[in-house]
Design an enzyme around this catalytic site. Structure first.
Site, PDB file in Angstrom:
ATOM      1  N   HIS A 190      -2.553   2.580  11.648  1.00 31.64           N
ATOM      2  CA  HIS A 190      -4.310   1.965  11.720  1.00 31.64           C
ATOM      3  C   HIS A 190      -6.183   2.345  12.515  1.00 31.64           C
ATOM      4  O   HIS A 190      -6.781   2.844  11.719  1.00 31.64           O
ATOM      5  CB  HIS A 190      -3.944   0.891  11.452  1.00 31.64           C
ATOM      6  CG  HIS A 190      -3.410  -0.083  10.676  1.00 31.64           C
ATOM      7  ND1 HIS A 190      -2.444  -1.843  11.494  1.00 31.64           N
ATOM      8  CD2 HIS A 190      -3.111  -0.727   9.237  1.00 31.64           C
ATOM      9  CE1 HIS A 190      -2.153  -2.594  10.450  1.00 31.64           C
ATOM     10  NE2 HIS A 190      -2.256  -1.121   9.158  1.00 31.64           N
ATOM     11  N   ARG A 205      -6.603  -1.039  -2.874  1.00 28.70           N
ATOM     12  CA  ARG A 205      -5.719  -1.416  -2.768  1.00 28.70           C
ATOM     13  C   ARG A 205      -6.534  -3.431  -2.660  1.00 28.70           C
ATOM     14  O   ARG A 205      -7.433  -3.493  -2.544  1.00 28.70           O
ATOM     15  CB  ARG A 205      -5.480  -1.130  -0.958  1.00 28.70           C
ATOM     16  CG  ARG A 205      -5.398   0.004  -0.543  1.00 28.70           C
ATOM     17  CD  ARG A 205      -5.246   0.419   0.795  1.00 28.70           C
ATOM     18  NE  ARG A 205      -5.254   1.095   0.799  1.00 28.70           N
ATOM     19  CZ  ARG A 205      -5.728   2.765   1.925  1.00 28.70           C
ATOM     20  NH1 ARG A 205      -7.054   2.274   1.560  1.00 28.70           N
ATOM     21  NH2 ARG A 205      -5.515   3.867   1.986  1.00 28.70           N
ATOM     22  N   ARG A 242      -4.372  -0.243  -7.922  1.00 28.16           N
ATOM     23  CA  ARG A 242      -2.544  -0.649  -6.918  1.00 28.16           C
ATOM     24  C   ARG A 242      -2.300  -1.852  -7.333  1.00 28.16           C
ATOM     25  O   ARG A 242      -3.630  -2.949  -6.474  1.00 28.16           O
ATOM     26  CB  ARG A 242      -2.749   0.014  -6.092  1.00 28.16           C
ATOM     27  CG  ARG A 242      -0.932   0.193  -5.298  1.00 28.16           C
ATOM     28  CD  ARG A 242      -0.602   0.501  -3.705  1.00 28.16           C
ATOM     29  NE  ARG A 242      -1.079  -0.396  -2.791  1.00 28.16           N
ATOM     30  CZ  ARG A 242      -1.313  -0.085  -1.944  1.00 28.16           C
ATOM     31  NH1 ARG A 242      -0.516   1.915  -1.370  1.00 28.16           N
ATOM     32  NH2 ARG A 242      -2.068  -0.702  -0.759  1.00 28.16           N
ATOM     33  N   GLU A 251       6.555   7.195  -3.890  1.00 30.67           N
ATOM     34  CA  GLU A 251       6.633   6.973  -2.437  1.00 30.67           C
ATOM     35  C   GLU A 251       7.279   7.358  -1.821  1.00 30.67           C
ATOM     36  O   GLU A 251       8.075   7.719  -0.721  1.00 30.67           O
ATOM     37  CB  GLU A 251       6.098   6.101  -2.785  1.00 30.67           C
ATOM     38  CG  GLU A 251       4.831   5.504  -2.326  1.00 30.67           C
ATOM     39  CD  GLU A 251       3.431   4.235  -2.655  1.00 30.67           C
ATOM     40  OE1 GLU A 251       2.803   3.297  -1.763  1.00 30.67           O
ATOM     41  OE2 GLU A 251       4.467   3.160  -4.084  1.00 30.67           O
ATOM     42  N   ASN A 302       1.484   9.366   2.368  1.00 27.86           N
ATOM     43  CA  ASN A 302       1.924   8.058   3.501  1.00 27.86           C
ATOM     44  C   ASN A 302       3.206   7.608   3.864  1.00 27.86           C
ATOM     45  O   ASN A 302       4.486   8.327   4.382  1.00 27.86           O
ATOM     46  CB  ASN A 302       1.258   7.279   3.816  1.00 27.86           C
ATOM     47  CG  ASN A 302       0.213   7.851   3.763  1.00 27.86           C
ATOM     48  OD1 ASN A 302      -0.556   8.539   4.009  1.00 27.86           O
ATOM     49  ND2 ASN A 302      -1.256   6.768   4.031  1.00 27.86           N
ATOM     50  N   ASP A 303       3.956   7.270   2.490  1.00 27.03           N
ATOM     51  CA  ASP A 303       5.176   6.717   2.226  1.00 27.03           C
ATOM     52  C   ASP A 303       5.607   8.073   2.042  1.00 27.03           C
ATOM     53  O   ASP A 303       7.312   7.540   2.625  1.00 27.03           O
ATOM     54  CB  ASP A 303       5.091   5.623   1.642  1.00 27.03           C
ATOM     55  CG  ASP A 303       4.276   4.210   2.167  1.00 27.03           C
ATOM     56  OD1 ASP A 303       5.248   3.849   3.468  1.00 27.03           O
ATOM     57  OD2 ASP A 303       4.211   3.274   1.772  1.00 27.03           O
ATOM     58  N   ARG A 325       5.912   5.748  10.088  1.00 30.11           N
ATOM     59  CA  ARG A 325       4.615   6.685   9.638  1.00 30.11           C
ATOM     60  C   ARG A 325       3.622   6.158  11.098  1.00 30.11           C
ATOM     61  O   ARG A 325       2.690   6.380  11.190  1.00 30.11           O
ATOM     62  CB  ARG A 325       3.592   6.040   8.454  1.00 30.11           C
ATOM     63  CG  ARG A 325       3.576   4.494   7.678  1.00 30.11           C
ATOM     64  CD  ARG A 325       3.334   4.587   6.419  1.00 30.11           C
ATOM     65  NE  ARG A 325       1.927   4.288   6.991  1.00 30.11           N
ATOM     66  CZ  ARG A 325       1.179   3.545   5.759  1.00 30.11           C
ATOM     67  NH1 ARG A 325       2.302   3.320   4.274  1.00 30.11           N
ATOM     68  NH2 ARG A 325       0.154   3.867   5.837  1.00 30.11           N
ATOM     69  N   CYS A 383      -3.202  10.038  -3.594  1.00 29.18           N
ATOM     70  CA  CYS A 383      -3.894   9.099  -2.491  1.00 29.18           C
ATOM     71  C   CYS A 383      -3.393   9.086  -1.491  1.00 29.18           C
ATOM     72  O   CYS A 383      -4.050   7.641  -0.936  1.00 29.18           O
ATOM     73  CB  CYS A 383      -4.019   8.316  -4.307  1.00 29.18           C
ATOM     74  SG  CYS A 383      -2.444   7.021  -3.955  1.00 29.18           S
TER      75      CYS A 383
END
Length: 556
Positions: free
Chosen positions: A186, A288, A325, A415, A438-439, A449, A486
């Site tokens: 974050h 998101r 998404r 992902e 990321n995932d 992560r 993304c």
């Protein structure tokens, strides 16, 4: 004498200034016993403190807006968790003070998460911050947090809670350095949104002496302690050159020989739209939608509320591309009315599209709301599902979109490694792919992560991850369809060139990164990007991949 340290650079730019440390965390309250007749009063104190902290977090989120608002609202829900509150009241009933009961209840929750496989270990900073705020309020001491200073400084912390990162003043906080965290934590995501240079996962950051002058390079992850005049001049010159390049760069994303690479923005809600438009985003590559569902973890938002929020974003990009998404609930984004509370490992359980297929009415309402929000607008709407594992998943999502009367392109996020390996199969059901790096890194390397200790494996330069990107892009090209990125990988200007060379057709990132990526792409031809991509994939480590790509693009 100058010394050099190295962490993980997560937000571009250079900051030079004196060290200031984050306020000391709340000390552990004493374990004293209270008489039984005081239990009800102490329980009331605990409830009041919890509600006050939750209200403060929500207020901070309203001020910050966008991505930060969603994060802080999730933190407020954490503070108000009914099971945690019930545990606090049980502890008070057997003699604990309110502050000690809060402290112990949060400690037990921490242990519970660790026992569940530590998928949520990356949220420990958030959890500790909520605990500290509640305990501080009960003890009547100042909240731990960003130091007071009239002069600009570089902030040092073990980790930064979202409530602190979201409201950092960029005119005072030149940059920040943390011991914990990873490139997709974050703190890292919010630092990029703020445009503040940042380095995370730096061992021993807390040992830097208050008042010491350091230079932070948020691109390389290097920290120069007591930088020499020559080092300062070098960094300042590089920063000035970068600033001039950014100012000179405008228009659509493209390589120097005219190969178009649309540069899109990652948006966490309507509050992020202005920054995206100002940065020259050509649309939204990742909208998101979780922010709407975090307002009330007990029930889904109404269709009317969703239509209103979606339309605000769609209207901001007339004739632009907006990729939405659908709700990604589960794992680190639990919702009481959707996600099971007793999964042994939520990361590998019912998350994303799996959750929505188990609750088709939630998916149906969201798709219907998106269809209504786009009515009469010239926007190019695209809708994608998170956590698609195979063709069966992709077909189920496409069927749901058609059943809802959605006039848009349907896509799948890549992902999970299986989706990259079988991308051509998935593309028989959907019209585009979008790589959530990321995932994808998390699942490829079995590396949470949010955990700084495994940040080496979260590095998007890992050659194995680049291989999966290449597989996806090649599959999309073979099917005549698009494949964007993304994930946070797209925000690295050098890596953006490599992704372009791998065949990725669009890049989406935090708005603050768009000018950097645009300027860097404009310096290189498509052929150079392809050579850099090949050199990176031929390497065995992330560091070697980065160095190999840099050598190609710099002409070495």
């Amino acid at each position: 004498m100058e010394t050099t340290l190295r962490g993980v650079g997560v937000s571009h730019g250079v900051a030079i200034g004196e060290v200031r440390h984050m306020g000391t965390a709340v000390l552990e309250p004493p374990a004293k016993q209270i008489p039984a007749e005081e239990a009800e009063r102490e329980q009331g104190r605990a409830r009041q403190a919890v509600e006050a902290v939750a209200a403060d977090l929500i207020a901070r989120g309203n001020l910050a807006g966008g991505e930060a608002q969603a994060v802080l609202e999730a933190q407020a829900l954490m503070a108000q968790d009914p099971e945690l509150m019930a545990d606090v009241e049980r502890r008070v009933a057997v003699g604990s003070t309110a502050e000690r009961a809060v402290y112990d209840a949060f400690a037990a929750y921490r242990a519970l998460l660790a026992g569940a496989g530590e998928y949520l270990a990356g949220r420990v900073a958030d959890l500790d911050d909520v605990r500290n705020r509640i305990v501080a309020r009960l003890l009547g001491v100042p909240m731990p947090g960003v130091p007071d200073s009239d002069e600009p400084y570089v902030l040092i912390a073990r980790d930064l809670a979202p409530a602190d990162t979201a409201l950092l003043d960029p005119s005072l906080v030149l940059g920040f350095v943390t011991e914990e965290g990873g490139p997709t934590s974050h703190s890292a995501i919010l630092a990029r949104a703020l445009g503040v240079p940042a380095v995370v996962a730096l061992p021993g950051a807390g040992e830097l002496v208050e008042g010491t002058v350091i230079a932070v390079d948020g691109s390389t992850g290097e920290i120069f302690v007591e930088p020499s005049p020559a080092r300062r001049a070098e960094l300042e010159r590089a920063a000035a050159e970068r600033k001039a390049a950014l100012a000179a760069s405008s228009g659509p994303g493209a390589t120097s020989d005219g190969h178009k690479v649309p540069l899109l923005a990652n948006v966490g809600g309507p509050g992020d739209v202005d920054a995206a438009v100002e940065a020259g985003a050509e649309g939204v590559g990742l909208f998101r939608t979780e922010f709407l569902f975090l307002d009330d973890s007990k029930q889904a938002p109404s269709e009317e509320k969703q239509v209103e929020a979606y339309r605000k974003v769609l209207e901001a990009f007339p004739e632009g591309r907006v990729v939405v998404r659908v709700l990604d609930a589960g794992a680190d984004k639990p919702l009481d009315f959707l996600t099971p509370a007793d999964e042994p490992n939520p990361a590998l359980g019912v998350r994303g599209l799996r959750t929505l297929l188990d609750h088709p009415e939630v998916l149906r309402t969201q798709l219907s709301a998106l269809a209504k929000a786009a009515e009469g607008l010239p926007v190019y709407l695209e809708v994608m599902a998170p956590m698609v594992a195979d063709r069966t998943d992709a077909k189920a999502f496409a069927d749901a979109c058609r059943a809802a009367g959605l006039r848009a392109k349907f896509g799948a996020m890549v992902e999970i490694p299986s989706a990259a390996l079988r991308a051509r199969s998935i593309l028989q059901e959907v019209e585009f792919l979008s790589l959530g790096t990321n995932d994808l890194a998390q699942y490829t390397f079995a590396a949470d992560r949010q955990v700084g200790a495994v940040s080496r494996l979260q590095d998007p330069w890992q050659p194995a991850l680049l291989d999966l990107v290449a597989l996806s892009a090649e599959a999309a090209k073979a099917e005549g369809k698009s494949c964007g990125v993304c994930g946070e990988a797209a925000s690295d200007p050098l890596l953006a060139c490599v992704l372009t060379g791998l065949g990725v057709t669009s890049l989406s990132m935090g708005a603050a990164s768009i000018p950097y990526v645009r300027a860097t792409l404009a310096k290189h031809t498509l052929a150079q990007c392809e050579r850099a991509a090949a050199a990176a994939r031929a390497a065995d480590t992330a560091d070697d991949a980065r160095a190999a790509a840099q050598a190609v693009l710099s002409g070495e």
